[in-house]
Write an enzyme that holds these catalytic residues in place. Structure first.
Site, PDB file in Angstrom:
ATOM      1  N   ARG A  48       0.830  -1.217   0.000  1.00  0.00           N
ATOM      2  CA  ARG A  48       0.000   0.000   0.000  1.00  0.00           C
ATOM      3  C   ARG A  48       0.866   1.270   0.000  1.00  0.00           C
ATOM      4  O   ARG A  48       0.490   2.291  -0.573  1.00  0.00           O
ATOM      5  CB  ARG A  48      -0.908  -0.050   1.241  1.00  0.00           C
ATOM      6  CG  ARG A  48      -1.930   1.051   1.289  1.00  0.00           C
ATOM      7  CD  ARG A  48      -2.904   0.805   2.439  1.00  0.00           C
ATOM      8  NE  ARG A  48      -3.830   1.891   2.601  1.00  0.00           N
ATOM      9  CZ  ARG A  48      -4.031   2.559   3.746  1.00  0.00           C
ATOM     10  NH1 ARG A  48      -3.362   2.212   4.833  1.00  0.00           N
ATOM     11  NH2 ARG A  48      -4.888   3.542   3.805  1.00  0.00           N
ATOM     12  N   HIS A  76       0.348   4.578  -2.267  1.00  0.00           N
ATOM     13  CA  HIS A  76       0.141   5.918  -1.707  1.00  0.00           C
ATOM     14  C   HIS A  76       1.250   6.873  -2.121  1.00  0.00           C
ATOM     15  O   HIS A  76       1.027   8.078  -2.222  1.00  0.00           O
ATOM     16  CB  HIS A  76       0.016   5.842  -0.183  1.00  0.00           C
ATOM     17  CG  HIS A  76      -1.352   5.436   0.253  1.00  0.00           C
ATOM     18  ND1 HIS A  76      -1.930   5.865   1.414  1.00  0.00           N
ATOM     19  CD2 HIS A  76      -2.287   4.645  -0.346  1.00  0.00           C
ATOM     20  CE1 HIS A  76      -3.164   5.351   1.525  1.00  0.00           C
ATOM     21  NE2 HIS A  76      -3.379   4.597   0.474  1.00  0.00           N
ATOM     22  N   ASN A 125      -2.904   8.361   5.651  1.00  0.00           N
ATOM     23  CA  ASN A 125      -1.606   7.683   5.737  1.00  0.00           C
ATOM     24  C   ASN A 125      -1.235   7.263   7.157  1.00  0.00           C
ATOM     25  O   ASN A 125      -0.219   6.589   7.355  1.00  0.00           O
ATOM     26  CB  ASN A 125      -0.501   8.595   5.173  1.00  0.00           C
ATOM     27  CG  ASN A 125      -0.530   8.619   3.657  1.00  0.00           C
ATOM     28  OD1 ASN A 125      -0.923   7.640   3.022  1.00  0.00           O
ATOM     29  ND2 ASN A 125      -0.124   9.739   3.066  1.00  0.00           N
ATOM     30  N   HIS A 138      -6.163  -5.773  -2.555  1.00  0.00           N
ATOM     31  CA  HIS A 138      -6.889  -5.946  -1.289  1.00  0.00           C
ATOM     32  C   HIS A 138      -7.040  -7.422  -0.914  1.00  0.00           C
ATOM     33  O   HIS A 138      -7.729  -7.741   0.054  1.00  0.00           O
ATOM     34  CB  HIS A 138      -8.251  -5.237  -1.362  1.00  0.00           C
ATOM     35  CG  HIS A 138      -8.124  -3.739  -1.297  1.00  0.00           C
ATOM     36  ND1 HIS A 138      -9.172  -2.875  -1.514  1.00  0.00           N
ATOM     37  CD2 HIS A 138      -7.056  -2.947  -1.027  1.00  0.00           C
ATOM     38  CE1 HIS A 138      -8.741  -1.623  -1.383  1.00  0.00           C
ATOM     39  NE2 HIS A 138      -7.473  -1.638  -1.103  1.00  0.00           N
TER      40      HIS A 138
HETATM   41  C1  HEM Z   1      -8.907   1.828  -5.783  1.00  0.00           C
HETATM   42  C2  HEM Z   1      -8.828   2.662  -4.793  1.00  0.00           C
HETATM   43  C3  HEM Z   1      -8.408   2.249  -3.407  1.00  0.00           C
HETATM   44  C4  HEM Z   1      -9.013   2.610  -2.261  1.00  0.00           C
HETATM   45  C5  HEM Z   1     -10.206   3.524  -2.121  1.00  0.00           C
HETATM   46  C6  HEM Z   1      -8.292   1.964  -1.185  1.00  0.00           C
HETATM   47  C7  HEM Z   1      -8.586   2.126   0.159  1.00  0.00           C
HETATM   48  C8  HEM Z   1      -7.994   1.424   1.174  1.00  0.00           C
HETATM   49  C9  HEM Z   1      -8.326   1.555   2.573  1.00  0.00           C
HETATM   50  C10 HEM Z   1      -9.348   2.511   3.138  1.00  0.00           C
HETATM   51  C11 HEM Z   1      -7.576   0.659   3.258  1.00  0.00           C
HETATM   52  C12 HEM Z   1      -7.634   0.373   4.749  1.00  0.00           C
HETATM   53  C13 HEM Z   1      -6.805   1.331   5.545  1.00  0.00           C
HETATM   54  C14 HEM Z   1      -7.010   1.139   7.006  1.00  0.00           C
HETATM   55  O1  HEM Z   1      -8.092   1.470   7.480  1.00  0.00           O
HETATM   56  O2  HEM Z   1      -6.107   0.626   7.710  1.00  0.00           O
HETATM   57  C15 HEM Z   1      -6.768  -0.033   2.298  1.00  0.00           C
HETATM   58  C16 HEM Z   1      -5.884  -1.020   2.613  1.00  0.00           C
HETATM   59  C17 HEM Z   1      -5.043  -1.590   1.700  1.00  0.00           C
HETATM   60  N1  HEM Z   1      -4.898  -1.255   0.376  1.00  0.00           N
HETATM   61 FE1  HEM Z   1      -6.131  -0.060  -0.673  1.00  0.00          FE
HETATM   62  N2  HEM Z   1      -7.287   1.216  -1.714  1.00  0.00           N
HETATM   63  C18 HEM Z   1      -7.319   1.365  -3.067  1.00  0.00           C
HETATM   64  C19 HEM Z   1      -6.424   0.811  -3.954  1.00  0.00           C
HETATM   65  C20 HEM Z   1      -5.343   0.064  -3.599  1.00  0.00           C
HETATM   66  C21 HEM Z   1      -4.277  -0.305  -4.480  1.00  0.00           C
HETATM   67  C22 HEM Z   1      -4.146   0.150  -5.916  1.00  0.00           C
HETATM   68  C23 HEM Z   1      -3.431  -1.083  -3.770  1.00  0.00           C
HETATM   69  C24 HEM Z   1      -2.157  -1.728  -4.219  1.00  0.00           C
HETATM   70  C25 HEM Z   1      -1.954  -2.216  -5.402  1.00  0.00           C
HETATM   71  C26 HEM Z   1      -3.986  -1.200  -2.437  1.00  0.00           C
HETATM   72  C27 HEM Z   1      -3.439  -1.968  -1.440  1.00  0.00           C
HETATM   73  C28 HEM Z   1      -3.924  -2.021  -0.155  1.00  0.00           C
HETATM   74  C29 HEM Z   1      -3.427  -2.945   0.842  1.00  0.00           C
HETATM   75  C30 HEM Z   1      -2.380  -4.010   0.637  1.00  0.00           C
HETATM   76  C31 HEM Z   1      -4.110  -2.652   2.025  1.00  0.00           C
HETATM   77  C32 HEM Z   1      -3.918  -3.323   3.386  1.00  0.00           C
HETATM   78  C33 HEM Z   1      -2.954  -2.503   4.199  1.00  0.00           C
HETATM   79  C34 HEM Z   1      -2.645  -3.066   5.576  1.00  0.00           C
HETATM   80  O3  HEM Z   1      -2.706  -4.275   5.762  1.00  0.00           O
HETATM   81  O4  HEM Z   1      -2.315  -2.272   6.463  1.00  0.00           O
HETATM   82  N3  HEM Z   1      -5.120  -0.468  -2.371  1.00  0.00           N
HETATM   83  N4  HEM Z   1      -7.029   0.464   1.037  1.00  0.00           N
END
Ligand code: HEM
Length: 327
Positions: free
Chosen positions: A66, A70, A97, A195
């Protein structure tokens, strides 16, 4: 451009060309193996450190993937996510972030690289290589990472707020946010597959459980059984609890995330929104029907595309010695 005759005017033309080449680029100037001559072991060094980290802290795979996303969506992939606040507030301190983790891993990788090849490998490239290595460590197909990015020296909290896609984004916003960065609708659905890894705080989706339209209601696009289960974990206003986004396999890069979407169990509005576009929906259907026939390869392609956003090349920016501060 060779200069056989009219040597002087041709040389002038070459010089003009050099100065006209944009230094903020969409991928031009990056190449696979950029450090082959200057730091031949760069990628092996990153891989070794990530291997060690993953063996003791596998839950960092999600946050480290992530982090690259970002970084790229704010000012391009130029390492601005890593800068600490100084006279101004930096991206890292922006609310979306605050849930990022793993900065110490980036520092560890960078320290190892500085030891081997001082001042050579940029922090922006470290993020891109680390993102590849963590997904491969969790089961993704490997892909070649393009390198040659340089590090920016500006990082702003407000820019992060304005550029990071919120979890309640609808399909129109999502498509527009990706398109303005040169990413396709296919990149959107494929990268959302990221995700498959990691966790989310309840606060990122609690509106869907408790207050969807401001009337204390739930999101009709979220499965009601799933809502009941999520409510057991997430009480209203819970800011700390973590929920698995792809329950049961959050440390495995697989296609189960796509299984969840048509079952109306995608955690965010942005996940559910992938059913609202014929192309993204068709992609999900295909992956489910074929057991992810193309997802693993597609993911590498889309990660390379994402890694090209707004990169600094040539003499733009710098190669930071320490990722958290400008030289
Ligand atoms: C399409 C739009 C996207 C939105 C709106 C979004 C939103 C989010 C949100 C809100 C979280 C949770 C954060 C938290 O509350 O801790 C999250 C987690 C995550 N996102 Fe996304 N995301 C998007 C795209 C992506 C992309 C493109 C990737 C990577 C290729 C990605 C990889 C991840 C990963 C791996 C997590 C887990 C992080 C953790 O375990 O701490 N996301 N995302």
């Amino acid at each position: 451009m060779a200069c056989p005759k009219l040597f002087l005017s041709c040389l002038l033309l070459q010089l003009m060309f050099l100065f006209l080449v944009p230094e903020v680029a969409h991928g031009q100037g990056l190449k696979v193996g950029f450090y082959q001559k200057t730091c031949p072991n760069a990628e092996a060094i990153v891989k070794k450190v990530i291997g060690q980290v993953m063996s003791v802290a596998p839950s960092l795979s999600g946050p480290l993937l992530r982090m690259h996303f970002h970084d790229c969506f704010v000012r391009g992939c130029e390492g601005s996510i890593l800068l600490n606040s100084s006279t101004n507030q930096a991206e890292k301190d922006a609310p979306p972030n605050l849930s990022l983790r793993g900065y110490q891993v980036i520092d560890r990788v960078k320290t190892a690289l500085e030891k081997a090849c001082p001042g050579t490998v940029s922090c922006a490239d470290v993020l891109a290589i680390v993102a590849r290595d963590v997904v491969v460590a969790t089961g993704a197909l490997s892909y070649d990472v393009e390198t040659g990015r340089r590090d920016g020296n500006v990082s702003s909290l407000n820019e992060a707020l304005n550029n990071l896609v919120p979890p309640n984004a609808n399909i129109i916003t999502l498509k527009a946010d990706f398109a303005m960065r040169g990413l396709s609708v296919k990149d959107l659905v494929v990268l959302s597959g990221g995700h498959t890894l990691g966790t989310s705080h309840c606060s990122s989706f609690s509106d869907r459980l408790y207050n969807f339209t401001g009337k204390g209601d739930t999101d009709p696009k979220l499965d009601s059984n799933y809502i009941a289960r999520l409510k057991l974990k997430c009480k209203p206003n819970d800011q700390t609890t973590l929920v698995e986004m792809d329950p049961g396999s959050v440390r495995t890069f697989d296609i189960k995330y796509f299984d969840l979407i048509p079952k109306r169990r995608g955690l965010f509005t942005s996940d559910a929104a992938l059913l609202d576009d014929s192309e993204t929906k068709a992609y999900i259907d295909l992956q489910i029907k074929t057991g992810g026939s193309t997802f693993f390869k597609d993911f590498g392609v889309s990660m390379v595309n994402m890694g090209r956003i707004g990169v600094l090349i040539g003499t733009a920016g710098e190669v930071r010695k320490v990722c958290a501060k400008v030289n």
